[in-house]
Enzyme design. Sequence first.
Site, PDB file in Angstrom:
ATOM      1  N   ASN A 152       0.710  -1.340  -0.119  1.00 34.01           N
ATOM      2  CA  ASN A 152       0.143   0.154   0.127  1.00 34.01           C
ATOM      3  C   ASN A 152       0.941   1.258   0.215  1.00 34.01           C
ATOM      4  O   ASN A 152       0.437   2.235  -0.490  1.00 34.01           O
ATOM      5  CB  ASN A 152      -0.950   0.007   1.299  1.00 34.01           C
ATOM      6  CG  ASN A 152      -0.163  -0.030   2.565  1.00 34.01           C
ATOM      7  OD1 ASN A 152       0.801  -0.490   2.473  1.00 34.01           O
ATOM      8  ND2 ASN A 152      -1.109   0.433   3.646  1.00 34.01           N
ATOM      9  N   GLU A 249       5.110  -4.261  11.572  1.00 33.82           N
ATOM     10  CA  GLU A 249       3.679  -3.432  11.463  1.00 33.82           C
ATOM     11  C   GLU A 249       2.653  -4.198  10.796  1.00 33.82           C
ATOM     12  O   GLU A 249       2.783  -4.641   9.627  1.00 33.82           O
ATOM     13  CB  GLU A 249       4.182  -2.276  10.477  1.00 33.82           C
ATOM     14  CG  GLU A 249       5.336  -1.318  11.042  1.00 33.82           C
ATOM     15  CD  GLU A 249       4.971  -0.739  12.471  1.00 33.82           C
ATOM     16  OE1 GLU A 249       5.765  -0.283  13.143  1.00 33.82           O
ATOM     17  OE2 GLU A 249       3.901  -0.598  12.783  1.00 33.82           O
ATOM     18  N   CYS A 283      -3.383   0.564   7.068  1.00 32.23           N
ATOM     19  CA  CYS A 283      -3.598  -0.419   8.139  1.00 32.23           C
ATOM     20  C   CYS A 283      -4.202   0.280   9.238  1.00 32.23           C
ATOM     21  O   CYS A 283      -4.982  -0.038   9.999  1.00 32.23           O
ATOM     22  CB  CYS A 283      -2.081  -0.977   8.443  1.00 32.23           C
ATOM     23  SG  CYS A 283      -0.996   0.487   8.641  1.00 32.23           S
ATOM     24  N   GLU A 460       8.101   1.929  14.420  1.00 27.65           N
ATOM     25  CA  GLU A 460       8.891   2.527  13.277  1.00 27.65           C
ATOM     26  C   GLU A 460       8.739   4.231  13.373  1.00 27.65           C
ATOM     27  O   GLU A 460       7.974   4.657  14.121  1.00 27.65           O
ATOM     28  CB  GLU A 460       8.310   2.229  11.918  1.00 27.65           C
ATOM     29  CG  GLU A 460       8.617   0.745  11.656  1.00 27.65           C
ATOM     30  CD  GLU A 460       8.427   0.265   9.946  1.00 27.65           C
ATOM     31  OE1 GLU A 460       9.258  -0.535   9.687  1.00 27.65           O
ATOM     32  OE2 GLU A 460       7.272   0.821   9.734  1.00 27.65           O
TER      33      GLU A 460
END
Length: 486
Positions: A152, A249, A283, A460
């Site tokens: 994505n 993630e 997400c 992150e």
Amino acid sequence: MTPAPALQSYIGGRPVPSTSGETFDDIDPATGAVICRVEQAGAAEVDAAVAAAQAGFALWSARTGAERGRILNRAALLLRARNREIAEIEVRDTGKPIQEALAVDVLSGADCIEYYAGLAASLHGEHYQLKGAFAYTRREPLGVCVGIGAWNYPVQIACWKSAPALACGNAMIFKPAELTPRSAAVLAQIYAEAGVPAGVFNVVQGDARTGQLLVRHPGVAKVSLTGEVGTGKRVMADAAGTLKHVTMELGGKSPLVIFADADLDNAVAAAMMGNFYTQGEVCTNGTRVFVHESIHDAFLERLVARTRGMKIGDPLDPETQVGALISPEHMQRVLGYIERGKRAARLVCGGTRVTDGDLARGCFVEPTIFADCTDDIELVREEIFGPVMAVLKFSGEDEVIRRANATPFGLAAGVFTRDLARAHRVVAQLQAGICWINNYNITPVEIPFGGAKQSGLGRENGLVTIEHYTQLKSVYVEMGDVACPY
Ligand code: TXE
């Protein structure tokens, strides 16, 4: 017309043909056209990538943080300079609107590289004054790190993983998602042009099989994955064989809570941002929209009116707000949720595939809203990863917190209210790695990004990510004589 040469893996500073001879197509989801062939990397290429990365690591980790920082800053400038070119690559690979790719994907990647370039020279250990001795710690790189991307945000994810890894002195082998293979290869060129030595950033092309070879390779010290929860569990199991450092993630089903005193237009805008940006393939999206019963109807009326006005169309058209989903398989998956949703809740907007004119060749689905949803239906429990919003009513604060937390996911959450004391009280109780108050999906690189519960491990971005790409070595220095009882 001569077909475009197949895209190969980039290992040790050069394209490397795959010995398996297996290839797959990179397809434009907006038109169905084949953009290029891609050579699937096998065990031989993965071994070569690990060997090249080990050699690159030896060179790169010997550089000072300041030297690495200078080179990474150059890379960020080169990336910014190629924003439009790379944004168009992302649009054709992902189907997302050009207005998004130009504004976010490449530039947030450059922000990330600059951020860690700035930190590279500041990495340090600590000193401990002891009796007759002193000790210090060294913050050292891990070695060969593997980054595995989702489809994505291809180049942004490649930067979010490679920038801290390289700033800390590691080498990286990055595997982009097989559906979006191209932008990571351009990033490799940019790092090389900026002065990153050969072997320090490698790109290995392939699907889950290639990913598994990388995760299981004994020469790899760390794995950072962006993907769905099931993949996360498989990667963790494979990494266990050699106890690799792992950060992840993963997916989400995030709540967006709108209290009665919220600024209604602001809440409507954020709910649209949190559900229809990148066709809903984000997400952190707030796909469970909890609205206080007293403002529910007013909220829904404004939301539906604005959503019906969104422009669905050719992703390369600067006016387009909703582009194409990533693939026909994913589109069918999303349409399946919508069809089943129609039997479980009230469809108030969208709900169909768009097949007007040329759009019939692509994977276009209307932004879709379901009202009168209950907590137990599939639409509310499962990650759809498409433009599908579920609206639910609530009456009390404790009630909505309990319902918002009733999920194995814990990636993000949004709270909309003018009462900031309530906002802080509620976010303190929400089980999510990232919370927004009166906005949504804003992810500056300074803020740690990541999930709680089954939405991920580690973070992150932000300072904390340095700890995910380094390890501490403690050194004890005896200043006196060894006190030995023998
Ligand atoms: O994921 P997949 P996709 C999540 C999002 C959604 C999913 C969509 O929530 O659930 O990702 O992305 C490789 N060993 N996020 O479909 O299928 C695969 O080749 C090693 C969360 O791409 O999990 C691809 O490169 N590798 C996120 C990558 O894993 C394996 C942001 C992801 O594939 C593998 C974006 C295996 N066994 C999407 N199986 C966030 N939280 O930041 C697959 N792969």
